[in-house]
Design a protein around this motif. Structure first.
Motif: not given
Lengths: 230, 230
Positions: B37-60
């Motif tokens: 969902e994040v990948a398509t809405s921002y027009e990026v690849a899934r690994p990129t979206a995954k990394a972004s999500i994991e960053k926010l997970v790390a931030e809580g």
DNA sequence: ACATGTGTACTTGTTAGACAATCGATGAGT
DNA sequence: ACTCATCGATTGTCTAACAAGTACACATGT
């Protein structure tokens, strides 16, 4: 070179092993950690290795800029002072709190017993139970965020420790005695005194560490200076 | 839906935009954030979206278990107490320190001026300068690790704030006055009093927040309980 | 000899597509 | 109505590849 590990997550497993190798000193300060290098040595894909590296970067064990290869963090005396000051901030408040509730964490008692038990062993063996002692105190307040912050500091302390091979760095008997005194002060509800003793305890450890790293001693031991110019 | 952004790093840009959308309330609590969902809405690849999500997970800001989709963190009253207690731990020590050096950070002065200026505006506008006030105090000690820890707490506070639409949550005038008093105490070198006032200041904000979230009030305002059983 | 520019190799950032493992839910059977 | 199994959706991980940026060495000019 490093054997494969099987755990909950591959990137977590790789990160854990890298962590151990950093703490053990196998990977020295400023050592470069290429993504492909990590990937081939652990027989994982490069994205997996990348994720592991980024995890350690987030923990402060590795540093890296954009498009530059990750390197093992090279912490100087200023960093050590920062780390120990942050530790003091968190832990002194924790001691006041534990003393107010007269709560003596059993984990801390056990950890200090372990320190006493290995009083004749290698001086560097004291690091693990020492960290366990302090971590037990922190965890006793049951605040997830504070525990997480502290463990991140502990990781950096262990990194520093691994860079130092001076065996005369630690006076095991003194450490054990001060820990015992801290526990007694907590049990007696004397929080302020416990906090003060902790400041001295950490300040002493900090200055020994700084000295062993080749830095010059700070102004005073129990109340580190270093206020940023506004 | 969300436009594309160009910055230093794509995953950082995506993470930043997600952060803003979370803070703005566009993404409500427990809202699921699928990688695709994040990948398509921002027009990026899934690994990129995954990394972004994991960053926010790390931030809580996001939470997620293994093999489960990430969700916007749903912070309850216990979390709010944890967060504010951690803030108090860090910030009270900082105040003692600033008072000892009689250092009044100009950034904090300016932030409080900004609060005074918008005293007639929308009540929620006070959040940004209020956070800036406290962050300025923390940053003034120049300790990178403490600043990082605090900003992580600030992020969680902002997350909580965005979940609350009660406009009577904040008394802008009172906040501004207490900030002013804090600055005066620092300038006068009265660190202990500043730390005490801060405890009350944060305690009040915390209880208002808890109340607005539907939780019941804590035992006392300035010395929150909640010691873990051993 | 020194400084400067260029170029090439290495490394990282990002993407695409694919497969296995796992979780959640819907549906079937009792 | 309850339990269990199958199915879809989603994540974890991999392979392969290209683009972009950095760093170092080499060559060039002064």
């Amino acid at each position: 070179m490093a054997g494969r590990i099987a755990a909950v997550s591959i990137v977590e497993a790789v990160a854990s092993d890298l962590r151990l190798r950093i703490f053990s000193g196998e990977l020295p300060s400023a050592h470069a950690l290429t993504e492909t290098e990590v990937a081939t040595s652990y027989e994982v894909a490069r994205p997996t290795a990348k994720a592991s590296i980024e995890k350690l970067v987030a923990e402060g064990l590795l540093v890296r800029g954009v498009h530059k290869t990750a390197r093992v963090a090279d912490l100087g005396p200023e960093s050590v002072r920062d780390i120990y000051l942050a530790r003091a901030y968190l832990e002194s408040e924790v001691l006041r709190r534990l003393a107010a509730a007269r709560t003596v964490p059993t984990g801390a008692v056990q950890a200090n017993r372990d320190i006493a038990a290995l009083a004749t062993g290698a001086p560097l063996d004291v690091v693990e139970p020492d960290m366990r002692f302090h971590t037990s105190l922190i965890d006793a307040v049951g605040n997830e965020r504070i525990s997480r912050m502290y463990s991140s500091l502990v990781a950096e302390v262990r990194l520093c420790m691994s860079r130092v091979q001076s065996l005369h760095l630690l006076d095991t008997a003194l450490i054990q005695a001060e820990h015992q005194k801290l526990l007694e002060l907590i049990e007696a509800g004397r929080g302020e005194e416990a906090a003060r003793l902790l400041d001295q305890h950490l300040g002493r450890a900090r200055e020994r560490l700084v000295a062993a790293m080749g830095g010059e001693a700070g102004p005073e031991a129990d109340l580190p200076s270093g206020l940023a110019n506004q």
